[in-house]
Design an enzyme around this catalytic site. Structure first.
Site, PDB file in Angstrom:
ATOM      1  N   SER A 255      38.987 -15.440  33.967  1.00  0.00           N
ATOM      2  CA  SER A 255      39.413 -16.689  34.905  1.00  0.00           C
ATOM      3  C   SER A 255      39.925 -16.084  35.867  1.00  0.00           C
ATOM      4  O   SER A 255      39.643 -15.477  36.396  1.00  0.00           O
ATOM      5  CB  SER A 255      40.179 -16.944  33.637  1.00  0.00           C
ATOM      6  OG  SER A 255      40.687 -18.845  34.163  1.00  0.00           O
TER       7      SER A 255
ATOM      8  N   ASP B 108      35.283 -21.530  30.744  1.00  0.00           N
ATOM      9  CA  ASP B 108      36.587 -20.582  31.070  1.00  0.00           C
ATOM     10  C   ASP B 108      35.830 -19.438  29.825  1.00  0.00           C
ATOM     11  O   ASP B 108      35.714 -20.192  29.166  1.00  0.00           O
ATOM     12  CB  ASP B 108      37.272 -21.465  30.624  1.00  0.00           C
ATOM     13  CG  ASP B 108      38.415 -20.281  31.204  1.00  0.00           C
ATOM     14  OD1 ASP B 108      38.835 -18.814  31.130  1.00  0.00           O
ATOM     15  OD2 ASP B 108      39.515 -20.818  32.330  1.00  0.00           O
TER      16      ASP B 108
END
Length: 298
Positions: free
Chosen positions: A72, A184
């Site tokens: 991320s 993610d």
């Protein structure tokens, strides 16, 4: 925590052909074997700015970073650093960042926003477009929604890899790569220690950005989804902690997901936590060198 002697010896024995070649041909002058140090940077939206503080201490203390892995926002910071962007520039950009710099609200059944603008945002940091052009080896972790497993990117298109790793489920639209719908990386790999190991790191320094365990009622959609995923992260915490050699935990738990205006405080938190971890880092490096360069027992 530093590795045990048994664990270090196991790594040395199972390092593969590359390590054997290095031993046979790359050490003709008898130089001591030094550890390859890898960083594994966690996600956390604006809290990820604390990674800049950690990197600054690594540079100041001359702790070598041979490879870096990110999930991320950790992938975004890692990409900028591995591209050669200065920490001063990264901090300056952090202070000026707002959601609309990397997200655009959209109408879709798969998410509330697109992170396509992240491509333009990364250009501000002079991030290269391909892994092969990075100054140090890098790994980006994303999650395959179809298989429920972590996907590690180490070559090819760097920009799309970072976009996939930053596709926070429920907020950003998933990113499709080679027929796989990706979101993610923190869903399956909150701190990409394994990614750093895959790059050949002997010692992995994990940087974890914890969130507040507040008992107050959530006040927004972001509070609800953020706390839900924080619970998921805590459930799988033991795995990556045991795999890491040193864990750095900046005190950013009370920072909001969009606290970009708190950049100085976030960087300071990263620096403080990194300095506290320096004895453990140096011990891990010294212990590795001691065992790796010990004469074989007869």
């Amino acid at each position: 925590m530093a590795k045990s002697k048994k664990r270090i010896m196991l790594e040395l024995l199972t390092g593969g052909v590359g390590r054997l070649r290095e031993f046979a041909y790359g050490d003709l002058e008898g130089a001591p074997r030094k550890p390859r140090v890898g960083l594994a940077l966690a996600g956390g939206f604006a809290r990820g700015i604390a990674h800049i503080g950690v990197l600054r201490v690594m540079e100041e203390e001359r702790i070598p970073i041979h490879c870096i892995a990110g999930t991320s926002v950790g992938a975004l910071i890692a990409a900028a650093y591995a591209s050669g962007t200065s920490l001063d520039e990264m901090e300056r950009q952090g202070r000026a960042t707002k959601f609309t710099d990397f997200g655009r609200w959209t109408l879709s059944r798969l998410g509330l926003a697109s992170n396509q603008k992240l491509e333009e945002f990364m250009a501000r940091f002079n991030v290269v477009k391909r892994f092969e052009d990075l100054k140090i080896p890098m790994c980006v972790a994303a999650t395959d929604l179809g298989g429920g497993k972590t996907v590690y990117f180490t070559h090819g298109d760097l920009i799309i890899a970072v976009r996939a790793s930053c596709a926070y489920p429920g907020l950003f639209l998933p990113i499709t790569v080679d027929g796989h719908m990706l979101v993610d990386g923190f869903v399956t790999e909150p701190v990409p220690v394994e990614g750093a190991r895959n790059l050949g790191a002997d010692i992995v320094i994990a940087v974890y950005l914890s969130t507040s365990a507040s008992q107050s009622k959530p006040k927004s959609f972001f509070d609800v989804i953020g706390r839900a995923f924080a619970i998921v992260q805590r459930a799988g915490e033991r795995v990556w902690r045991e795999a890491a050699d040193v864990v750095i935990e900046p005190d950013v738990k009370d920072m909001l997901w969009d606290s970009f205006d708190k950049t100085p405080e976030l960087v300071a938190a990263g620096k403080e936590a990194a300095r506290q971890a320096l004895p453990a880092i140096r011990h891990a490096m010294e212990e590795f060198e001691r065992i790796a360069n010990s004469p074989p027992s007869v």
